[in-house]
Motif scaffolding. Structure first.
Motif, PDB file in Angstrom:
ATOM      1  N   ASP A   1       0.779  -1.039  -0.067  1.00 19.40           N
ATOM      2  CA  ASP A   1       0.014  -0.068   0.054  1.00 19.40           C
ATOM      3  C   ASP A   1       0.977   1.402   0.093  1.00 19.40           C
ATOM      4  O   ASP A   1       0.269   2.478  -0.353  1.00 19.40           O
ATOM      5  N   ALA A   2       2.114   1.183   0.065  1.00 17.57           N
ATOM      6  CA  ALA A   2       2.940   2.360   0.311  1.00 17.57           C
ATOM      7  C   ALA A   2       3.243   2.987  -0.961  1.00 17.57           C
ATOM      8  O   ALA A   2       3.421   4.255  -1.052  1.00 17.57           O
ATOM      9  N   GLN A   3       3.157   2.301  -1.935  1.00 17.75           N
ATOM     10  CA  GLN A   3       3.424   2.950  -3.404  1.00 17.75           C
ATOM     11  C   GLN A   3       2.368   2.226  -4.279  1.00 17.75           C
ATOM     12  O   GLN A   3       1.954   1.043  -4.375  1.00 17.75           O
ATOM     13  N   PRO A   4       1.686   3.208  -5.385  1.00 20.82           N
ATOM     14  CA  PRO A   4       0.726   2.467  -6.193  1.00 20.82           C
ATOM     15  C   PRO A   4       1.365   1.566  -7.127  1.00 20.82           C
ATOM     16  O   PRO A   4       2.717   1.926  -7.469  1.00 20.82           O
ATOM     17  N   ALA A   5       0.728   0.441  -7.435  1.00 21.12           N
ATOM     18  CA  ALA A   5       1.181  -0.478  -8.394  1.00 21.12           C
ATOM     19  C   ALA A   5       1.440   0.114  -9.792  1.00 21.12           C
ATOM     20  O   ALA A   5       2.247  -0.449 -10.391  1.00 21.12           O
ATOM     21  N   ARG A   6       0.669   1.003 -10.103  1.00 21.58           N
ATOM     22  CA  ARG A   6       0.825   1.525 -11.401  1.00 21.58           C
ATOM     23  C   ARG A   6       0.020   3.026 -11.073  1.00 21.58           C
ATOM     24  O   ARG A   6      -0.572   3.203 -10.407  1.00 21.58           O
ATOM     25  N   ALA A   7       0.318   3.877 -12.232  1.00 21.00           N
ATOM     26  CA  ALA A   7      -0.387   4.980 -12.363  1.00 21.00           C
ATOM     27  C   ALA A   7      -1.613   4.903 -12.805  1.00 21.00           C
ATOM     28  O   ALA A   7      -1.835   4.018 -13.836  1.00 21.00           O
TER      29      ALA A   7
ATOM     30  N   SER B   1      -4.325  22.810 -27.799  1.00 24.35           N
ATOM     31  CA  SER B   1      -5.023  23.309 -26.490  1.00 24.35           C
ATOM     32  C   SER B   1      -5.498  22.746 -25.663  1.00 24.35           C
ATOM     33  O   SER B   1      -6.082  22.967 -24.556  1.00 24.35           O
ATOM     34  N   PHE B   2      -5.948  21.303 -26.167  1.00 25.42           N
ATOM     35  CA  PHE B   2      -6.822  20.495 -25.102  1.00 25.42           C
ATOM     36  C   PHE B   2      -5.952  19.807 -24.096  1.00 25.42           C
ATOM     37  O   PHE B   2      -4.707  19.537 -24.653  1.00 25.42           O
ATOM     38  N   LYS B   3      -6.362  19.296 -23.179  1.00 23.00           N
ATOM     39  CA  LYS B   3      -5.553  18.377 -22.188  1.00 23.00           C
ATOM     40  C   LYS B   3      -6.675  17.257 -21.988  1.00 23.00           C
ATOM     41  O   LYS B   3      -7.609  17.389 -21.748  1.00 23.00           O
ATOM     42  N   ILE B   4      -5.795  16.208 -22.045  1.00 30.47           N
ATOM     43  CA  ILE B   4      -6.518  14.859 -22.312  1.00 30.47           C
ATOM     44  C   ILE B   4      -5.800  13.931 -21.111  1.00 30.47           C
ATOM     45  O   ILE B   4      -4.760  13.817 -20.818  1.00 30.47           O
ATOM     46  N   ALA B   5      -6.974  13.253 -20.362  1.00 28.99           N
ATOM     47  CA  ALA B   5      -6.613  12.432 -19.152  1.00 28.99           C
ATOM     48  C   ALA B   5      -6.994  10.916 -19.561  1.00 28.99           C
ATOM     49  O   ALA B   5      -8.470  11.050 -19.631  1.00 28.99           O
ATOM     50  N   ALA B   6      -6.390  10.017 -19.608  1.00 28.71           N
ATOM     51  CA  ALA B   6      -6.947   8.456 -19.639  1.00 28.71           C
ATOM     52  C   ALA B   6      -6.845   7.936 -18.073  1.00 28.71           C
ATOM     53  O   ALA B   6      -6.040   8.289 -17.217  1.00 28.71           O
ATOM     54  N   LEU B   7      -8.085   7.800 -17.620  1.00 32.94           N
ATOM     55  CA  LEU B   7      -8.328   7.378 -16.275  1.00 32.94           C
ATOM     56  C   LEU B   7      -8.858   5.847 -15.880  1.00 32.94           C
ATOM     57  O   LEU B   7      -9.831   5.291 -16.401  1.00 32.94           O
ATOM     58  N   LEU B   8      -7.936   5.168 -15.126  1.00 32.57           N
ATOM     59  CA  LEU B   8      -8.014   3.942 -15.049  1.00 32.57           C
ATOM     60  C   LEU B   8      -9.044   3.506 -13.862  1.00 32.57           C
ATOM     61  O   LEU B   8      -8.799   3.655 -12.620  1.00 32.57           O
ATOM     62  N   ASP B   9     -10.279   3.098 -14.315  1.00 32.08           N
ATOM     63  CA  ASP B   9     -11.401   2.771 -13.469  1.00 32.08           C
ATOM     64  C   ASP B   9     -11.110   1.315 -12.785  1.00 32.08           C
ATOM     65  O   ASP B   9     -11.278   1.311 -11.606  1.00 32.08           O
TER      66      ASP B   9
ATOM     67  N   CYS C   1      -9.705   8.993  -9.599  1.00 29.85           N
ATOM     68  CA  CYS C   1      -8.760   9.371 -10.719  1.00 29.85           C
ATOM     69  C   CYS C   1      -8.803  10.933 -10.747  1.00 29.85           C
ATOM     70  O   CYS C   1      -8.168  11.935 -10.894  1.00 29.85           O
ATOM     71  N   LEU C   2     -10.249  11.324 -10.826  1.00 31.80           N
ATOM     72  CA  LEU C   2     -10.610  12.891 -10.849  1.00 31.80           C
ATOM     73  C   LEU C   2     -10.146  13.616  -9.764  1.00 31.80           C
ATOM     74  O   LEU C   2      -9.428  14.756  -9.911  1.00 31.80           O
ATOM     75  N   GLN C   3     -10.106  13.000  -8.585  1.00 32.69           N
ATOM     76  CA  GLN C   3      -9.516  13.805  -7.492  1.00 32.69           C
ATOM     77  C   GLN C   3      -8.180  13.947  -7.606  1.00 32.69           C
ATOM     78  O   GLN C   3      -7.420  15.026  -7.057  1.00 32.69           O
ATOM     79  N   ASP C   4      -7.513  12.975  -8.188  1.00 34.02           N
ATOM     80  CA  ASP C   4      -5.941  13.051  -8.366  1.00 34.02           C
ATOM     81  C   ASP C   4      -5.494  14.433  -9.369  1.00 34.02           C
ATOM     82  O   ASP C   4      -4.498  14.840  -9.249  1.00 34.02           O
TER      83      ASP C   4
END
Length: 275
Positions: A33-39, A48-56, A123-126
């Motif tokens: 639990d100390a470190q995420p296994a993956r982002a 000018s867009f910003k895009i985020a892929a969110l792992l649900d 993910c959104l909170q991140d």
């Protein structure tokens, strides 16, 4: 099929033991639990867009070859997998909603499972965002891993948002009498979740421009009214900038329908769009 939920923190993995022997000692599961296994969030710019892929969420599934390389030699594909340090039979099937920030509006493509293990809101909170920061929610199609996060306890999760559905997809799940037996629970879920959002929704057809730079594309097959979306900004694309477009979800990835980005040179026609 084993689902790994909350993929960033490893809170649930049905295949893990509580303690894993390594050498002469044991590494307790809590240490992980100390470190995420993956982002769980991957971000990049598109003009000018910003895009985020969110792992649900992530499923671990069997039958790698038949799922991802049908018709190919099982032996050859297993050898290829092994040479690339991939399990010969199992694979990860990811569920990835996508966020596009146009600078004026934040647009969420699909909402994940919406259950206790769903990571979308985390993910959104991140990203420093909450549900009320989302301006538009676009539903690519009506399967549970795309609509499950729309409503919680009978209330819309994204209370400020307007919703966008493909007209053909919405009609299929709410009115069609041809839903096959295996999808009847899916039909009931769609009706329970989505019909109450109709008054806040726009219903579109392929070719409709949802916002400047975001245009619907016909990708029917995985579901009767599946839509992909062409995303363009300032003549840039999602790789080299030479082909000014990308789409989500990838029409060729109909196994999952997960919103992802791909290259395309085609530009859809734009009919009048229903409201």
């Amino acid at each position: 099929m084993n689902r790994l939920r909350n993929p960033s923190n490893g809170q649930e993995n049905q295949n893990c033991e509580q303690a894993i022997p390594i050498g002469d000692g044991k590494v307790q599961a809590a240490m992980f639990d100390a470190q995420p296994a993956r982002a769980r969030v991957f971000t990049f710019g598109l003009g000018s867009f910003k895009i985020a892929a969110l792992l649900d969420a992530v499923d671990v599934r069997d039958n790698l070859v038949s799922a991802l390389a049908p018709g190919q030699s099982p032996i050859a594909m297993q050898e290829l997998a092994a040479s690339n340090f991939i399990d010969r039979d199992r694979y990860e099937h990811c569920f990835i909603p996508t966020l596009v920030d146009t600078g004026s509006e934040k647009v969420l493509f699909d909402t994940g499972f919406g259950d206790t293990g769903s990571s979308l809101l985390g993910c959104l909170q991140d990203l420093g965002l909450g549900p009320n920061d989302i301006d538009v929610v676009i539903i690519t199609h009506g399967h549970p891993d795309h609509i499950g996060g729309l409503v919680k306890n009978g209330e819309p999760v994204f209370g400020r948002a307007r919703y966008v559905f493909g007209a053909a997809e919405f009609t299929f799940w709410t009115e069609a009498s041809t839903v096959r037996e295996a999808r009847l629970e899916n039909r009931d879920l769609f009706r329970r979740i989505c019909t109450g959002l109709a008054s806040q929704a726009t219903f579109i057809a392929p070719g409709c421009e949802v916002l400047p730079g975001i245009t619907a594309i016909d990708a029917a097959g995985h579901s009767p009214g599946l839509l992909a979306f062409l995303v363009e900004s300032d003549g840039h694309n999602c790789s080299s900038g030479r082909t000014p477009s990308c789409t989500m979800p990838c029409p060729s990835s109909i196994q999952s329908g997960t919103p992802i980005l791909m290259m395309t040179k085609s530009k859809p026609s734009r009919p009048a769009c229903a409201s």
